[in-house]
Scaffold this motif. Structure first.
Motif, PDB file in Angstrom:
ATOM      1  N   VAL A  45       0.833  -1.211   0.000  1.00  0.00           N
ATOM      2  CA  VAL A  45       0.000   0.000   0.000  1.00  0.00           C
ATOM      3  C   VAL A  45       0.871   1.266   0.000  1.00  0.00           C
ATOM      4  O   VAL A  45       0.573   2.232  -0.692  1.00  0.00           O
ATOM      5  N   GLY A 151      -1.712   3.583   8.936  1.00  0.00           N
ATOM      6  CA  GLY A 151      -2.258   2.317   8.459  1.00  0.00           C
ATOM      7  C   GLY A 151      -2.860   1.575   9.642  1.00  0.00           C
ATOM      8  O   GLY A 151      -2.238   1.484  10.703  1.00  0.00           O
ATOM      9  N   ARG A 166      -9.330  12.007   8.631  1.00  0.00           N
ATOM     10  CA  ARG A 166      -9.257  12.506   7.255  1.00  0.00           C
ATOM     11  C   ARG A 166      -9.530  14.011   7.237  1.00  0.00           C
ATOM     12  O   ARG A 166      -8.908  14.739   6.469  1.00  0.00           O
ATOM     13  N   GLU A 171      -3.747  10.937   6.035  1.00  0.00           N
ATOM     14  CA  GLU A 171      -4.077   9.875   5.087  1.00  0.00           C
ATOM     15  C   GLU A 171      -4.210   8.577   5.880  1.00  0.00           C
ATOM     16  O   GLU A 171      -3.308   8.210   6.622  1.00  0.00           O
ATOM     17  N   HIS A 173      -5.224   4.418   5.803  1.00  0.00           N
ATOM     18  CA  HIS A 173      -5.529   3.246   4.997  1.00  0.00           C
ATOM     19  C   HIS A 173      -5.822   2.066   5.932  1.00  0.00           C
ATOM     20  O   HIS A 173      -5.024   1.738   6.797  1.00  0.00           O
ATOM     21  N   THR A 177     -12.295  -2.786   6.404  1.00  0.00           N
ATOM     22  CA  THR A 177     -13.198  -1.773   6.974  1.00  0.00           C
ATOM     23  C   THR A 177     -14.544  -2.407   7.253  1.00  0.00           C
ATOM     24  O   THR A 177     -15.125  -3.059   6.374  1.00  0.00           O
ATOM     25  N   LYS A 191     -15.029  -1.171   0.098  1.00  0.00           N
ATOM     26  CA  LYS A 191     -13.871  -0.317  -0.225  1.00  0.00           C
ATOM     27  C   LYS A 191     -12.577  -1.099  -0.275  1.00  0.00           C
ATOM     28  O   LYS A 191     -12.349  -1.964   0.559  1.00  0.00           O
TER      29      LYS A 191
END
Ligand code: 5GP
Length: 191
Positions: A45, A151, A166, A171, A173, A177, A191
């Motif tokens: 990622v 992350g 956010r 950011e 990730h 989810t 997602k």
């Protein structure tokens, strides 16, 4: 991450209060094979990003960060929750609000281990209300280092944390989810 979702469906337990127990592979007993795959996925990622250090918080973040760090080839620093004689006097501090305990606590990192030249990736197990990651961000901000991203292994998308982070321009990730937990069943986001 399909392997992770499968594991959550097979071995995760939904408790009262929208708590997902993942004690038998992530939070108490550790499934090292799965943690390796999680580490590789975080690397994939964030593959194009410059990262010099991974930051997490004790206790649950340490195993995740330590295994992931092998794929980034960078050190891990974990913020401490308890004051200890082993900790340097000079520290960066972050404040974390615990909804379960209903109070604030402090997390600390020695100033020796984060420099303003660092590019930091925060890793943690869960993102719920975002307070733990905000506390870690406070530490990064105080040090003058660059926060690259955060992350998390599991984001509880029905709680506010993702939105709060956010909106704070972090950011984020997540490898899995969760949209909802209904009648003991976990519903994942596409997602
Ligand atoms: P926060 O609300 O700050 O995003 O989450 C704080 C911490 O609470 C996470 O790092 C995680 O350790 C824990 N946590 C939050 N929700 C859950 C959950 O559903 N299950 C488990 N096992 N831990 C959780």
């Amino acid at each position: 991450m399909e392997l992770l979702k499968k594991k959550i469906m097979e071995d995760g337990r939904v408790l009262e209060g929208n708590i997902l127990k993942v004690d038998n592979f992530l939070n108490h007993q550790l499934d090292i094979g799965l943690l390796n795959e999680i580490g590789k996925e975080f690397r994939r990622v964030f593959q194009d990003r410059k990262i010099t250090k991974i930051l997490t918080a004790e206790v649950s973040g340490i195993a995740i960060a330590a295994i992931a760090a092998q794929y980034f080839d960078v050190p891990v620093v974990f913020a401490r929750k308890t004051e200890s004689k082993n900790l340097d006097q000079e520290t960066y501090e972050g404040k974390v609000y615990s909804y379960t305990k209903g109070k604030h606590y402090k997390i600390r990192v020695s100033k020796r281990y984060i420099a303003k030249e660092d590019d930091i990736l925060i890793l943690d197990d869960f993102l719920a209300n975002g307070q733990a990651i905000l506390g870690l961000k406070e530490i990064v901000d105080a040090s003058g280092a660059n926060l690259v991203a955060a992350g998390v292994v599991i984001e509880k998308g029905f709680q506010e944390g993702g939105k709060i982070l956010r909106e704070a321009n972090v950011e984020v990730h997540a490898l899995a989810t969760i949209d909802a937990m209904i009648d003991g069943k976990v519903i994942f986001s596409d997602k």
